[in-house]
Design a protein around this motif. Structure first.
Motif, PDB file in Angstrom:
ATOM      1  N   GLY A 177      46.583  50.896  35.524  1.00 40.44           N
ATOM      2  CA  GLY A 177      46.492  49.803  34.560  1.00 40.44           C
ATOM      3  C   GLY A 177      47.017  48.495  35.120  1.00 40.44           C
ATOM      4  O   GLY A 177      46.432  47.430  34.914  1.00 40.44           O
ATOM      5  N   VAL A 178      48.144  48.555  35.833  1.00 36.63           N
ATOM      6  CA  VAL A 178      48.719  47.344  36.431  1.00 36.63           C
ATOM      7  C   VAL A 178      47.775  46.765  37.480  1.00 36.63           C
ATOM      8  O   VAL A 178      47.540  45.547  37.526  1.00 36.63           O
ATOM      9  CB  VAL A 178      50.090  47.661  37.051  1.00 36.63           C
ATOM     10  CG1 VAL A 178      50.608  46.470  37.853  1.00 36.63           C
ATOM     11  CG2 VAL A 178      51.094  48.024  35.957  1.00 36.63           C
ATOM     12  N   MET A 179      47.232  47.641  38.324  1.00 32.81           N
ATOM     13  CA  MET A 179      46.311  47.165  39.365  1.00 32.81           C
ATOM     14  C   MET A 179      45.067  46.539  38.743  1.00 32.81           C
ATOM     15  O   MET A 179      44.580  45.503  39.209  1.00 32.81           O
ATOM     16  CB  MET A 179      45.925  48.335  40.274  1.00 32.81           C
ATOM     17  CG  MET A 179      47.073  48.887  41.101  1.00 32.81           C
ATOM     18  SD  MET A 179      46.589  50.329  42.060  1.00 32.81           S
ATOM     19  CE  MET A 179      45.316  49.632  43.103  1.00 32.81           C
ATOM     20  N   ALA A 180      44.547  47.169  37.695  1.00 34.53           N
ATOM     21  CA  ALA A 180      43.363  46.621  37.032  1.00 34.53           C
ATOM     22  C   ALA A 180      43.667  45.253  36.430  1.00 34.53           C
ATOM     23  O   ALA A 180      42.842  44.327  36.497  1.00 34.53           O
ATOM     24  CB  ALA A 180      42.881  47.587  35.948  1.00 34.53           C
ATOM     25  N   HIS A 181      44.852  45.115  35.853  1.00 31.93           N
ATOM     26  CA  HIS A 181      45.217  43.840  35.239  1.00 31.93           C
ATOM     27  C   HIS A 181      45.307  42.736  36.286  1.00 31.93           C
ATOM     28  O   HIS A 181      44.908  41.588  36.048  1.00 31.93           O
ATOM     29  CB  HIS A 181      46.552  43.992  34.509  1.00 31.93           C
ATOM     30  CG  HIS A 181      46.916  42.792  33.683  1.00 31.93           C
ATOM     31  ND1 HIS A 181      47.614  41.712  34.203  1.00 31.93           N
ATOM     32  CD2 HIS A 181      46.677  42.494  32.387  1.00 31.93           C
ATOM     33  CE1 HIS A 181      47.783  40.809  33.253  1.00 31.93           C
ATOM     34  NE2 HIS A 181      47.232  41.259  32.141  1.00 31.93           N
ATOM     35  N   GLU A 182      45.830  43.053  37.473  1.00 31.74           N
ATOM     36  CA  GLU A 182      45.984  42.054  38.526  1.00 31.74           C
ATOM     37  C   GLU A 182      44.641  41.594  39.083  1.00 31.74           C
ATOM     38  O   GLU A 182      44.554  40.526  39.692  1.00 31.74           O
ATOM     39  CB  GLU A 182      46.839  42.629  39.667  1.00 31.74           C
ATOM     40  CG  GLU A 182      48.300  42.853  39.285  1.00 31.74           C
ATOM     41  CD  GLU A 182      48.988  41.578  38.828  1.00 31.74           C
ATOM     42  OE1 GLU A 182      48.739  40.523  39.441  1.00 31.74           O
ATOM     43  OE2 GLU A 182      49.758  41.627  37.853  1.00 31.74           O
ATOM     44  N   LEU A 183      43.598  42.397  38.888  1.00 31.21           N
ATOM     45  CA  LEU A 183      42.280  42.008  39.401  1.00 31.21           C
ATOM     46  C   LEU A 183      41.662  40.859  38.615  1.00 31.21           C
ATOM     47  O   LEU A 183      40.684  40.254  39.061  1.00 31.21           O
ATOM     48  CB  LEU A 183      41.325  43.208  39.367  1.00 31.21           C
ATOM     49  CG  LEU A 183      41.569  44.296  40.408  1.00 31.21           C
ATOM     50  CD1 LEU A 183      40.653  45.482  40.148  1.00 31.21           C
ATOM     51  CD2 LEU A 183      41.335  43.752  41.812  1.00 31.21           C
ATOM     52  N   ARG A 184      42.203  40.558  37.452  1.00 39.35           N
ATOM     53  CA  ARG A 184      41.620  39.491  36.638  1.00 39.35           C
ATOM     54  C   ARG A 184      41.741  38.121  37.313  1.00 39.35           C
ATOM     55  O   ARG A 184      40.897  37.241  37.099  1.00 39.35           O
ATOM     56  CB  ARG A 184      42.298  39.442  35.263  1.00 39.35           C
ATOM     57  CG  ARG A 184      42.001  40.652  34.394  1.00 39.35           C
ATOM     58  CD  ARG A 184      42.410  40.365  32.965  1.00 39.35           C
ATOM     59  NE  ARG A 184      42.370  41.553  32.134  1.00 39.35           N
ATOM     60  CZ  ARG A 184      41.283  42.028  31.525  1.00 39.35           C
ATOM     61  NH1 ARG A 184      40.127  41.426  31.698  1.00 39.35           N
ATOM     62  NH2 ARG A 184      41.354  43.099  30.754  1.00 39.35           N
ATOM     63  N   THR A 185      42.774  37.910  38.133  1.00 43.05           N
ATOM     64  CA  THR A 185      42.967  36.608  38.782  1.00 43.05           C
ATOM     65  C   THR A 185      41.824  36.273  39.732  1.00 43.05           C
ATOM     66  O   THR A 185      41.206  35.202  39.611  1.00 43.05           O
ATOM     67  CB  THR A 185      44.315  36.563  39.514  1.00 43.05           C
ATOM     68  OG1 THR A 185      45.366  36.785  38.558  1.00 43.05           O
ATOM     69  CG2 THR A 185      44.526  35.224  40.189  1.00 43.05           C
ATOM     70  N   PRO A 186      41.492  37.144  40.712  1.00 45.79           N
ATOM     71  CA  PRO A 186      40.339  36.799  41.574  1.00 45.79           C
ATOM     72  C   PRO A 186      39.022  36.762  40.807  1.00 45.79           C
ATOM     73  O   PRO A 186      38.114  36.006  41.162  1.00 45.79           O
ATOM     74  CB  PRO A 186      40.332  37.923  42.627  1.00 45.79           C
ATOM     75  CG  PRO A 186      41.131  39.024  42.033  1.00 45.79           C
ATOM     76  CD  PRO A 186      42.154  38.378  41.169  1.00 45.79           C
ATOM     77  N   LEU A 187      38.910  37.560  39.731  1.00 42.81           N
ATOM     78  CA  LEU A 187      37.673  37.520  38.945  1.00 42.81           C
ATOM     79  C   LEU A 187      37.513  36.177  38.247  1.00 42.81           C
ATOM     80  O   LEU A 187      36.397  35.673  38.087  1.00 42.81           O
ATOM     81  CB  LEU A 187      37.663  38.646  37.919  1.00 42.81           C
ATOM     82  CG  LEU A 187      37.368  40.050  38.457  1.00 42.81           C
ATOM     83  CD1 LEU A 187      37.473  41.079  37.338  1.00 42.81           C
ATOM     84  CD2 LEU A 187      35.983  40.096  39.086  1.00 42.81           C
ATOM     85  N   ALA A 188      38.637  35.582  37.818  1.00 49.24           N
ATOM     86  CA  ALA A 188      38.569  34.250  37.199  1.00 49.24           C
ATOM     87  C   ALA A 188      38.045  33.223  38.202  1.00 49.24           C
ATOM     88  O   ALA A 188      37.274  32.322  37.835  1.00 49.24           O
ATOM     89  CB  ALA A 188      39.941  33.842  36.687  1.00 49.24           C
ATOM     90  N   THR A 189      38.441  33.373  39.466  1.00 55.57           N
ATOM     91  CA  THR A 189      37.942  32.478  40.511  1.00 55.57           C
ATOM     92  C   THR A 189      36.435  32.643  40.701  1.00 55.57           C
ATOM     93  O   THR A 189      35.694  31.661  40.841  1.00 55.57           O
ATOM     94  CB  THR A 189      38.666  32.761  41.832  1.00 55.57           C
ATOM     95  OG1 THR A 189      40.083  32.622  41.636  1.00 55.57           O
ATOM     96  CG2 THR A 189      38.206  31.803  42.916  1.00 55.57           C
ATOM     97  N   VAL A 190      35.967  33.897  40.700  1.00 56.47           N
ATOM     98  CA  VAL A 190      34.533  34.158  40.834  1.00 56.47           C
ATOM     99  C   VAL A 190      33.766  33.558  39.657  1.00 56.47           C
ATOM    100  O   VAL A 190      32.677  32.998  39.818  1.00 56.47           O
ATOM    101  CB  VAL A 190      34.279  35.673  40.939  1.00 56.47           C
ATOM    102  CG1 VAL A 190      32.777  35.969  40.955  1.00 56.47           C
ATOM    103  CG2 VAL A 190      34.933  36.248  42.184  1.00 56.47           C
ATOM    104  N   HIS A 191      34.356  33.658  38.457  1.00 56.93           N
ATOM    105  CA  HIS A 191      33.717  33.086  37.278  1.00 56.93           C
ATOM    106  C   HIS A 191      33.583  31.568  37.411  1.00 56.93           C
ATOM    107  O   HIS A 191      32.542  30.977  37.048  1.00 56.93           O
ATOM    108  CB  HIS A 191      34.515  33.444  36.034  1.00 56.93           C
ATOM    109  CG  HIS A 191      33.804  33.119  34.751  1.00 56.93           C
ATOM    110  ND1 HIS A 191      33.863  31.878  34.164  1.00 56.93           N
ATOM    111  CD2 HIS A 191      33.007  33.878  33.956  1.00 56.93           C
ATOM    112  CE1 HIS A 191      33.141  31.879  33.057  1.00 56.93           C
ATOM    113  NE2 HIS A 191      32.612  33.081  32.902  1.00 56.93           N
ATOM    114  N   LEU A 192      34.622  30.922  37.945  1.00 55.56           N
ATOM    115  CA  LEU A 192      34.566  29.478  38.162  1.00 55.56           C
ATOM    116  C   LEU A 192      33.492  29.114  39.184  1.00 55.56           C
ATOM    117  O   LEU A 192      32.801  28.095  39.045  1.00 55.56           O
ATOM    118  CB  LEU A 192      35.929  28.967  38.625  1.00 55.56           C
ATOM    119  CG  LEU A 192      37.036  28.949  37.565  1.00 55.56           C
ATOM    120  CD1 LEU A 192      38.361  28.538  38.196  1.00 55.56           C
ATOM    121  CD2 LEU A 192      36.667  27.994  36.425  1.00 55.56           C
ATOM    122  N   MET A 193      33.337  29.946  40.202  1.00 52.90           N
ATOM    123  CA  MET A 193      32.290  29.696  41.196  1.00 52.90           C
ATOM    124  C   MET A 193      30.913  29.754  40.540  1.00 52.90           C
ATOM    125  O   MET A 193      30.017  28.964  40.852  1.00 52.90           O
ATOM    126  CB  MET A 193      32.388  30.726  42.320  1.00 52.90           C
ATOM    127  CG  MET A 193      33.640  30.595  43.183  1.00 52.90           C
ATOM    128  SD  MET A 193      33.817  31.963  44.359  1.00 52.90           S
ATOM    129  CE  MET A 193      32.299  31.775  45.301  1.00 52.90           C
TER     130      MET A 193
END
Length: 355
Positions: free
Chosen positions: A132-148
């Motif tokens: 769960g912790v690892m999955a939660h931390e993945l949201r940060t790079p995904l936010a960058t991809v969304h901005l791209m």
């Protein structure tokens, strides 16, 4: 001799083999030890054998199954001993102190079984919490991809050639779909981290609305995937549960169905994936059916087990476990019917809301 029957040793994963092995190991084996203990007057050799059997028995299986097996074996062996031999030559010769020895073995085995069960539970919770912790931390790079994706979509709005504009829009859409798909997976993994403590809040849910919302918001990879999905509401109904969690359940079942269709090697056709809403035997039912590769019979009994996956090297094996726990938390049942090569049907049966 049953173990040498060709129908068993050639297919040890079959349901018949499982029943025979269970019968022999969990009932016949302890019954034989107790039987020999009664018939030999409770002598020291069989007293030690029974004590060792009890400890090993609890070590090999869950303490609840072991306790049930011991009680059944004890009753059956005592009944048979009473039938074939006089009481004065069997039970009357049992040394009174042997009862304390067997009781001590049972108590020790029960404590060890409870400790092992708690240890397995703790390991499972720690593993799931880490995921769960690892999955939660993945949201940060995904936010960058969304901005791209947003940047590419904005570039497409400028004065660029038509062909380039369509490619930018297509790439932007793919990035956004990827982010949505990954966020859904993260939500599922975080919920998996709470498998043992799912939230208890419940609200009235319309089955038809729930299914339509999930299908509309699902991040399909291609247009053909979207077109192959059909929803049929025969009898709409209302039930109680967590809408967010049950949405994840349906999304996970749809994802598995699409993966099964892709594994079949043919392009998906309209109707290859169906979601049917109706009432069956007084229960509300949502059925997710696909025309994919299906599930082998020997694996259908294990697909709801934690960390077991039919997809080699893909997934964590927790998706269906999560689905099963969520449905059961809503008072329902999740079941599967499948024929290899002819697809699968996952059925969610839940009690109707009486309000």
């Amino acid at each position: 001799m049953l173990f040498f029957w060709p129908g068993l040793y050639k297919d040890i994963g079959s349901r018949t083999s499982a029943w025979v092995f269970s019968l022999v190991c969990w009932i016949t084996l302890p019954a034989m030890f107790f039987w020999m203990y009664w018939m030999n007057g409770g002598n020291g050799v069989w007293l030690a054998s029974v004590s060792a059997m009890v400890l090993i028995y609890y070590h090999l299986t869950d303490w609840r199954l072991a306790s049930l097996g011991i009680v059944v074996a004890l009753a059956v062996s005592a009944w048979l001993a009473w039938l074939v031999a006089p009481v004065e030559t069997t039970f009357a010769r049992i040394p009174p102190e042997s009862v304390w020895v067997i009781g001590f073995s049972l108590g020790t085995a029960l404590l060890l079984g409870l400790s092992s069960a708690n240890l397995r539970r703790t390991r499972l919770l720690n593993t799931l919490s880490t995921m769960g912790v690892m999955a939660h931390e993945l949201r940060t790079p995904l936010a960058t991809v969304h901005l791209m994706g947003d940047v590419l979509r904005n570039l497409a709005q400028h004065d660029v050639p038509e062909g380039k504009r369509k490619k930018l829009e297509e790439l932007s859409m793919r990035l956004h779909n990827l982010v949505r798909s990954m966020n859904r997976q993260i939500d599922t993994q975080i919920a998996n981290a709470q498998l043992q403590r799912l939230p208890g809040e419940k609200a009235a849910i319309g089955a038809g609305d729930l299914v339509h919302d999930v299908i509309q918001q699902y991040p399909y990879r291609t247009t053909k995937e979207r077109d192959c999905v059909q929803v049929q509401v025969q009898n709409d109904f209302v039930f109680e549960g967590s809408r967010a969690l049950l949405s994840q359940v349906l999304s996970n079942l749809v994802k598995n169905a699409l993966h099964s269709l892709a594994s079949s090697g043919r392009a998906p056709q309209p109707g290859d994936l169906r979601l049917d809403v109706g009432i069956h035997r007084g229960m509300g039912r949502i059925a997710v059916s696909d025309e994919g590769v299906g599930i082998p019979h020997e694996k259908q009994q294990r697909i709801f087990e934690p960390f077991y996956s039919t997809q080699s090297g893909v997934g964590s094996g927790l998706g269906l476990t999560f689905c099963k726990n969520v449905v059961e938390a809503a008072g329902g049942k999740l079941s599967v019917h499948s024929e290899p090569g002819f697809g699968a049907v996952f059925m969610i049966d839940v009690p109707l809301d009486s309000r």
